[in-house]
Design a protein around this motif. Sequence first.
Motif, short mmCIF file in Angstrom:
data_model
loop_
_atom_site.label_atom_id
_atom_site.label_comp_id
_atom_site.label_asym_id
_atom_site.label_seq_id
_atom_site.Cartn_x
_atom_site.Cartn_y
_atom_site.Cartn_z
N GLU A 245 36.66 -82.63 46.51
CA GLU A 245 35.82 -82.97 45.63
C GLU A 245 35.89 -81.88 44.34
O GLU A 245 35.59 -82.18 43.38
N ASN A 274 29.54 -84.86 46.72
CA ASN A 274 29.68 -85.25 48.07
C ASN A 274 28.42 -84.03 48.89
O ASN A 274 28.95 -83.30 49.62
N ARG A 277 29.26 -83.17 52.35
CA ARG A 277 30.00 -81.84 52.99
C ARG A 277 29.51 -80.67 52.90
O ARG A 277 29.86 -79.61 53.58
N SER A 380 36.91 -90.18 43.33
CA SER A 380 36.16 -89.56 44.53
C SER A 380 35.63 -88.27 44.05
O SER A 380 34.73 -87.76 44.50
N GLY A 456 27.38 -91.36 50.34
CA GLY A 456 28.68 -90.80 49.77
C GLY A 456 29.73 -91.16 50.74
O GLY A 456 29.80 -91.96 51.41
N PRO A 457 30.85 -90.63 50.31
CA PRO A 457 32.16 -90.81 51.11
C PRO A 457 31.95 -90.55 52.65
O PRO A 457 31.32 -89.94 53.07
N ASP A 459 32.43 -89.55 56.39
CA ASP A 459 32.57 -88.43 57.02
C ASP A 459 32.43 -88.46 58.52
O ASP A 459 32.04 -89.50 58.94
#
Length: 568
Positions: A245, A274, A277, A380, A456-457, A459
């Motif tokens: 990111e 993010n 992460r 992203s 969020g993205p 994972d």
Amino acid sequence: MPLIPGSSRILRMRAVLGHRGRNTAQPRLERALRSADLEPAGLPAGSLLCVRRLRDPLPGRLGATEREVETNARWSQAARDSLGAIMATAARPQGGRLPARAGAVLFPTEADLLACFALAQAEGRVAGEWWWGCALSAADLGRAWPGLWGRNPAAIPSALHGLALGSNLSAVLRSLSAGAATSLTRQLAVTFGLSEIHQVLAHLPTALPPFAAATPRVAPRFPDRTPTAEPLPGPGVASTDFPPEITASEITAAAALPVETGLFMLFGLLLARNPARARRVAFVAFVRHVFSEPQFLLRCAAAAADARPDVALRANPASPRPAPALPSPSGSRAHPPAVSHAPGRQDDAGSPPEMPSSHRVDKPATSPRPPTAPPVSTESLLPGPEMTVTTAHGGVFYLLNLALALGLYGDFTQPLRSALALSPWDFLGRLGRRLLRDDPRAANDSLWLALEQLAGPPDELPESPILPADWEPDPAWSDQRLALPPAARSSVEDFLTWLIPVLSRRLESAGVTFPLLLDGFARVVLTAGRVDVHFSLSSHPIPIRLAGLDRDPGWIPAAGRDVRFHYD
């Protein structure tokens, strides 16, 4: 402590009075204004509107006599209408900047306020911009911007990202001292409940040289307090991938700053883009390695520049990030439900500053190359856009209060106390789907899209175990028949299987069932750092109110959001 007040404030008022009734006019006007509701319709929660001049919408009506209550009410409505028209054309921050001649300014979030004030103070513009006297108290106006940021660390990540959008981040951070950067970084770790990062920062040296000018040092010792923590790697050994990111230019810009400031910059940007992460063991190992090998960050920047071309951080209001399609019950991809996005902010974004040639470090032939991340797209890098969704199951958000009461997550009073190694938004999504799997309306509900946006993205699942060995539920919540099995500590699905009857038993003791709790039309507004859930007051179930399940959860560190319930 929030900086944006929850009420209207008039700094100066000028009234033209006739000779008759002049002596009693001032107290009548003060009483009328004190009871007036001046908040314009459509003003977003948590935002601040500063207006330089508002002309009387009904001249001669306000406080005309002590008995004209209806006239004062009509004046208040006219004033709200005038302010609403001003709000529609008010200037909004763009990359931390505002037009110099703006007659009205709207700060959509506190993060926008912090970003604009930091940039204005770094460039010496505060005294010449009228809105700061309106937006900030005299005490706050006299503070240096790091002190103001420290009053609300929850807004710092979004403020850093907003400055990065306008290529103004380096200009602001150059005015940040190493001590202030360390203090803000530690505040971020505590506010967002990142106990492992907080432990690492607690054992760092107090003064470190810039990355580019640093010489190899003996690796500091960090206590290994977590069962999954990785050992501190030695110099020249790559410990982890750099988070994708963050762009290569941003890594390079951070490397040109003092170590404390560079870490604050990268840590805050990652929390904005993010946050999941930042909770991974890999990122904790990365932070450790940055301080054990000064050249590691520069090698990461060189590797990232080779592997992925930098992208311009640009917010495109006409093209919000496409929402992911939701899986249908049959397993195929369903069309995403309709959602409304708030108007975006146009940000003139340039490229982050390039590293001077004297700071470039060629990787030794014998040194292994840091692992590289795949190319990233502009989408992203951007945090979730402002979004409004409607749902038939707004009560799913009440589960947050149950999770807090059970001790699965800490609240703002205990930010570092979080038992469940699963994002609260993932927790709501998984538990909500399990509880509503027999409801045909729930499959394509917009609620799941909102929770995906908040999480969020995607994972990987959290590392095992998901619960610490010493965590046990309060005896009031379960008995021997509902004891926590060992499998529930390492499997999300097994944990939910145990949790559902525990919650059901607790709710039934308060006269609440899952259908009563979860069903309910709601409008969910997602903005930077906030989740506002609007329910209907007229149809709000009394048992939920009596059980206290509808109270505001407030700031949830593990969620990284301030959650508020409204009853309209």
